[in-house]
Design an enzyme around this catalytic site. Structure first.
Site, PDB file in Angstrom:
ATOM      1  N   HIS A 130       0.842   5.243   1.189  1.00  0.00           N
ATOM      2  CA  HIS A 130       0.117   6.320   2.261  1.00  0.00           C
ATOM      3  C   HIS A 130       1.030   7.576   2.101  1.00  0.00           C
ATOM      4  O   HIS A 130       1.999   7.532   2.082  1.00  0.00           O
ATOM      5  CB  HIS A 130       0.246   5.496   3.562  1.00  0.00           C
ATOM      6  N   ASN A 178       0.973  -1.322  -0.018  1.00  0.00           N
ATOM      7  CA  ASN A 178       0.084   0.132  -0.064  1.00  0.00           C
ATOM      8  C   ASN A 178       1.229   1.402  -0.043  1.00  0.00           C
ATOM      9  O   ASN A 178       1.886   1.024   0.560  1.00  0.00           O
ATOM     10  CB  ASN A 178      -0.746  -0.007   1.354  1.00  0.00           C
TER      11      ASN A 178
HETATM   12  C1  GRF Z   1      -3.802  10.262  -3.275  1.00  0.00           C
HETATM   13  O1  GRF Z   1      -4.643  10.487  -2.177  1.00  0.00           O
HETATM   14  C2  GRF Z   1      -2.633   9.501  -2.731  1.00  0.00           C
HETATM   15  O2  GRF Z   1      -1.831  10.249  -1.606  1.00  0.00           O
HETATM   16  C3  GRF Z   1      -3.132   8.223  -2.273  1.00  0.00           C
HETATM   17  O3  GRF Z   1      -4.015   7.716  -3.309  1.00  0.00           O
HETATM   18  C4  GRF Z   1      -4.524   9.028  -3.946  1.00  0.00           C
HETATM   19  C5  GRF Z   1      -4.112   9.151  -5.283  1.00  0.00           C
HETATM   20  O4  GRF Z   1      -4.869   8.253  -6.144  1.00  0.00           O
HETATM   21  N1  GRF Z   1      -2.160   7.242  -2.016  1.00  0.00           N
HETATM   22  P1  GRF Z   1      -4.659   7.891  -7.519  1.00  0.00           P
HETATM   23  O5  GRF Z   1      -3.195   7.115  -7.575  1.00  0.00           O
HETATM   24  O6  GRF Z   1      -4.521   9.346  -8.422  1.00  0.00           O
HETATM   25  O7  GRF Z   1      -5.763   7.306  -7.971  1.00  0.00           O
END
Ligand code: GRF
Length: 224
Positions: free
Chosen positions: A111, A109
């Site tokens: 974060h 994951n």
């Molecule tokens: C953002 O909130 C990022 O910080 C988190 O996922 C979101 C981005 O999503 N890890 P995506 O990759 O553009 O769908």
């Protein structure tokens, strides 16, 4: 990750636009024959997720999950695609515990903060960056971790700091952190798929990956 020499088969689970998916695909493309992973499936809890559109444009299987909380259905889907590694990129649903157990050491994951701070249930998207600003933290960052049954508490595979600047809003901080996610996350995925970074039986992450070179703070040359 695989016993033969073929690239690991990856599923990306995403709820949003899929910018991390885009960064991963671009990185694997750039690696060409050196890539150790192929994205074979993108799945989302949201039918309208941009990530599904990105997958379809690339001819990658795209599935919306009718019941994201049902582990059996998810395991069947992942098995049907021969998935080796599960990658959560902006996925907002809890992954069922049986799936987490099944993919122990094979689920990552990303974060948008430096865990274990600013993580846990409900800490996603804008809320993370608001909490960082509220706390007056001077540094935020990116954490890539193996997923465990404890929300945002799995063993950390890689982290990278991102400064909090005077005048930052949740949006400006989110944008800076997202750029770092795009640089780091694909490299960690490649490193885990290549077996350079792994979750060992002692519960700790072993190995290292040179994931830092393109990050916002360049490290000294001799650490690359
Ligand atoms: C953002 O909130 C990022 O910080 C988190 O996922 C979101 C981005 O999503 N890890 P995506 O990759 O553009 O769908």
């Amino acid at each position: 990750m695989r016993s033969d020499s073929s690239p690991s088969r990856i599923v990306v689970l995403a709820s949003g636009g899929g910018s991390n998916l885009g960064a991963l695909l671009a990185h694997l493309d750039a690696l060409g024959d050196a890539r150790r992973a192929d994205v074979v499936l993108v799945a989302s809890d949201r039918r309208e997720a941009g990530a599904l559109g990105r997958a379809r444009e690339r001819g990658i299987a795209a599935e919306s999950l009718a019941s994201p909380a049902e582990g059996d259905a998810l395991v069947r889907l992942l098995d049907a695609h021969g998935v080796d590694l599960v990658v959560l990129a902006g996925y907002l649903k809890l992954v069922p515990a049986d799936v987490v157990r099944r993919f122990h050491g094979r689920m990552l994951n990303v974060h948008p903060a430096l865990l274990p701070a600013f993580g846990g249930a409900g800490m996603y998207g804008r809320r993370v960056h608001e909490a960082v600003l509220e706390a007056g933290a001077r540094v935020s960052g990116v954490t890539v971790h193996f997923v465990s049954e404890d929300y945002d508490r799995g063993p950390i595979a890689a982290q990278w700091p991102v400064p909090v600047l005077p005048g930052d809003t949740a949006e400006s901080l989110a944008e800076r952190v997202l750029r770092a996610e795009h640089a780091i996350f694909p490299r960690v995925v490649q490193a885990v798929a290549a077996g350079l970074v792994r979750l060992a039986d002692d519960g700790r992450v072993h190995g290292s990956a040179y994931v830092l070179a393109d990050a916002p703070f360049a490290p000294p040359d001799d650490t690359r």
